[in-house]
Design an enzyme around this catalytic site. Sequence first.
Site, PDB file in Angstrom:
ATOM      1  N   LYS A 187       0.947  -1.226   0.148  1.00 38.32           N
ATOM      2  CA  LYS A 187      -0.154  -0.164  -0.031  1.00 38.32           C
ATOM      3  C   LYS A 187       0.773   1.210  -0.042  1.00 38.32           C
ATOM      4  CE  LYS A 187      -2.821   1.022   3.948  1.00 38.32           C
ATOM      5  NZ  LYS A 187      -2.919   2.374   4.282  1.00 38.32           N
ATOM      6  N   SER A 188       2.059   1.026   0.952  1.00 39.18           N
ATOM      7  CA  SER A 188       2.747   2.525   0.928  1.00 39.18           C
ATOM      8  C   SER A 188       3.193   2.986  -0.372  1.00 39.18           C
ATOM      9  CB  SER A 188       3.747   2.323   2.186  1.00 39.18           C
ATOM     10  OG  SER A 188       3.092   2.158   3.482  1.00 39.18           O
ATOM     11  N   ARG A 211      -9.196  12.655  11.919  1.00 38.08           N
ATOM     12  CA  ARG A 211      -7.579  12.560  12.096  1.00 38.08           C
ATOM     13  C   ARG A 211      -6.828  13.652  11.822  1.00 38.08           C
ATOM     14  NH1 ARG A 211      -5.557   7.249   9.013  1.00 38.08           N
ATOM     15  NH2 ARG A 211      -3.944   7.313  10.240  1.00 38.08           N
ATOM     16  N   GLN A 218       4.508   9.535   6.722  1.00 40.66           N
ATOM     17  CA  GLN A 218       3.689  10.469   5.874  1.00 40.66           C
ATOM     18  C   GLN A 218       4.071  11.875   5.849  1.00 40.66           C
ATOM     19  OE1 GLN A 218       0.007   9.302   7.519  1.00 40.66           O
ATOM     20  NE2 GLN A 218      -0.239   7.412   6.572  1.00 40.66           N
ATOM     21  N   ASP A 266       1.817  -0.595  12.499  1.00 43.77           N
ATOM     22  CA  ASP A 266       0.540  -1.151  11.604  1.00 43.77           C
ATOM     23  C   ASP A 266       0.233  -2.493  11.939  1.00 43.77           C
ATOM     24  OD1 ASP A 266       0.125   1.338  10.206  1.00 43.77           O
ATOM     25  OD2 ASP A 266       1.097   0.699   8.458  1.00 43.77           O
ATOM     26  N   LYS A 307      -5.107   6.252  14.671  1.00 44.81           N
ATOM     27  CA  LYS A 307      -5.238   5.722  13.380  1.00 44.81           C
ATOM     28  C   LYS A 307      -6.638   5.523  12.934  1.00 44.81           C
ATOM     29  CE  LYS A 307      -0.960   4.804  12.612  1.00 44.81           C
ATOM     30  NZ  LYS A 307      -0.238   5.444  11.464  1.00 44.81           N
ATOM     31  N   ARG A 339      -7.529  -3.043   9.663  1.00 48.80           N
ATOM     32  CA  ARG A 339      -6.445  -3.845  10.523  1.00 48.80           C
ATOM     33  C   ARG A 339      -7.107  -4.503  11.691  1.00 48.80           C
ATOM     34  NH1 ARG A 339      -2.174  -2.965   7.278  1.00 48.80           N
ATOM     35  NH2 ARG A 339      -1.850  -0.683   6.800  1.00 48.80           N
TER      36      ARG A 339
HETATM   37  C1  S3P Z   1       2.522   4.865   6.242  1.00 49.73           C
HETATM   38  C2  S3P Z   1       2.976   5.413   7.474  1.00 49.73           C
HETATM   39  C3  S3P Z   1       2.465   5.101   8.743  1.00 49.73           C
HETATM   40  C4  S3P Z   1       1.665   4.000   8.498  1.00 49.73           C
HETATM   41  C5  S3P Z   1       0.852   3.970   7.540  1.00 49.73           C
HETATM   42  C6  S3P Z   1       1.348   4.059   6.197  1.00 49.73           C
HETATM   43  C7  S3P Z   1       3.132   5.354   4.859  1.00 49.73           C
HETATM   44  O1  S3P Z   1       1.948   6.304   9.075  1.00 49.73           O
HETATM   45  O2  S3P Z   1       0.997   3.667   9.679  1.00 49.73           O
HETATM   46  O3  S3P Z   1      -0.570   2.876   7.587  1.00 49.73           O
HETATM   47  O4  S3P Z   1       2.671   4.799   3.780  1.00 49.73           O
HETATM   48  O5  S3P Z   1       3.849   6.499   4.925  1.00 49.73           O
HETATM   49  P1  S3P Z   1       2.913   7.680   9.838  1.00 49.73           P
HETATM   50  O6  S3P Z   1       3.607   7.982   8.920  1.00 49.73           O
HETATM   51  O7  S3P Z   1       1.645   8.385  10.052  1.00 49.73           O
HETATM   52  O8  S3P Z   1       3.451   6.846  10.932  1.00 49.73           O
END
Ligand code: S3P
Length: 468
Positions: A63-64, A163, A209, A355, A382, A428
Site C-alpha cells: 500500500k505504501s 484524524r 507520511q 501497523d 489511526k 486492520r
Molecule cells: C504509512 C506510514 C505510517 C503507517 C501508514 C502508512 C506510509 O503512518 O501507519 O499505514 O505509507 O507512509 P505514519 O507515517 O503516520 O506513522
Amino acid sequence: MERETGIEPATNSLEGCDSTIELLPRIPSHFSKLPSWHDGTGLQRRISPPSSISGAITLPGDKSISHRYAMIAAISEGETRIHNYSTGADCHSTLGCVRALGIEVEAAGTEILIRGKGLEGLRRPTADLDAGNSGSTIRMLSGILAGQPFPTRIFGDESLSRRPMRRIMQPLAQMGARIRAREDQFPPLEIEGGRLRPIHYDLPVPSAQVKTCVLFAGLFVEGETSVTESLRSRDHTEIALREFGANLQVERGAIRITGSPRLAGRELRVPSDLSSAAFFLAAALLVPGSSLVIHGVGMNPTRSALLDFLVSMGARIRILNLESRNGELVGDIVVEHSTLRGGVIEKGLTAALIDEIPVLAVLGAATEQGLTVRDAAELRIKETDRIRTVADNLRRMGVAVEETEDGMVIPGRQKFRAAALDSFGDHRIAMAFAVAALRADGESVIDGAEAASVSFPEFWETLRACYQ
Ligand code: S3P
C-alpha cells in the site's frame, strides 16, 4: 443498524473439514466507491477454527509503495507502468485524486498506466478531491497540492475527518502554503500553495507520511529542502524519488532533496505488502500444524522489524529468494507454527511496528509470557483508536488485557473464546480478529468485515485458500 447476515447455504462452506469460513455475498468492486460501513451495508464473516493454515499464497501490492509510485508518476514526464499496484481502496483513492488533477490513469486490475505531465502538469480539479479512508493520500498528496498554482480542497470519510492534520499543516505553512482545516486540524483541508520556499524540518513525530509530504513539497521549490528524523521511518519515498530521477541524499537521519528535478516516468513492480502478510504470519504461527509460504513480499529494512521481532520471540520464519527490485528488497517467507515466548514493544520498535500491533496483540495473548506495548499513543489516532478497538474485541473473546494511555498489557497463555466481534470500520481490526477467530473454541462472527477492503480486498478469499 441493520446488518446483512447473508449466510449462504452450507454447500458454500469449505468442504472436507468440519470447520469453516463462511462465504458471504461479495462486496461491490473496490474499484468503484466502497460501501460505507456506517450506513447499514456492513457484512459479516463467520470463522471457525481450521486444522491448519497451510499452502502457498501471494498477496496484493504494498500500500505504501503503491501510493508513492502513483503520486510521483503523476508529476513525472511520460508514461509510468506500475505492476502489482495495491488493490486496496486507499490506493484507489489516490488514483482518483490523480485523475481529478487532470492526469490520465488506465487501470486494468493491478496493472496501472499513468501518463504523467511533469512537475507543472497538474490541472485545477473541478470538484473537491476525495481521499476516502486514506491518511496516506491526504497527508502525502498535500505536499504536492501545496506546490500548485491553484487552490484545492481535499476531504475524506468520517474516520479520516477525525484524524489530525496539523503535523503536515505546520511544515507546509513554514514553506509558505496557506492551509485551512476544520477546527484548525481536521479534514477537509483547503490548500493554497504556489511559490514555496525550502525549509529544514525536524520531524516532531516519527512519521513517514509527514516526511513524504515535506519532500514532495520540496520538489516544487528552488533549492534544497531537508527533513531530519530521530527514528528512521519507512523510506519508500526516498527510494521511489531516486528511481524516478530526483536528486536526493540521505545522511545520518537527514534527507535532502533538490527542488525542480526532472522526473521521468518508468516501469515498476510493487512488492507484496508485508503489513498484509503480517496477518498470515500470525495465523500460521498461532494455529498448530501450520506451514505457509508467502511469495514476493517487500522486505525493506525499515519495514521488516516485524520479522526480527517475531523471530526474537521464537517464530520459525525463513526468507528465501531475496532480491532487489526498483530499489526495494523482495523475498519469499516460509513460516511454521511456533511457540512464542512473548515480548515488549516500546520506543523505536513501536514506531516500526505501528501497523502490525493489532495482530501482534492477538498473537501476544497466545505467547508464553504475554505482550506489553508501550509508547503507542499514535495508535489512538489511526483509522480507529486501535488500543480501544483491540482491547474491546479481545475482551469479547474472554482475553484479559490492560489498556494503558499509550499501550496495552496482554498476559500470555490465554484462550480465545468464540465471540461476536466488530471491525469498527477499521481494516486492520477486521483482519486481526479474523486471525484471533482461527484459534477460538468455536464459530466467531466479525461484523463490518468489508472494512478489510481498505488495504486488502482479497483477504477473505486468501484466508480461505490456506484454510485447511
Ligand atoms: C504509512 C506510514 C505510517 C503507517 C501508514 C502508512 C506510509 O503512518 O501507519 O499505514 O505509507 O507512509 P505514519 O507515517 O503516520 O506513522
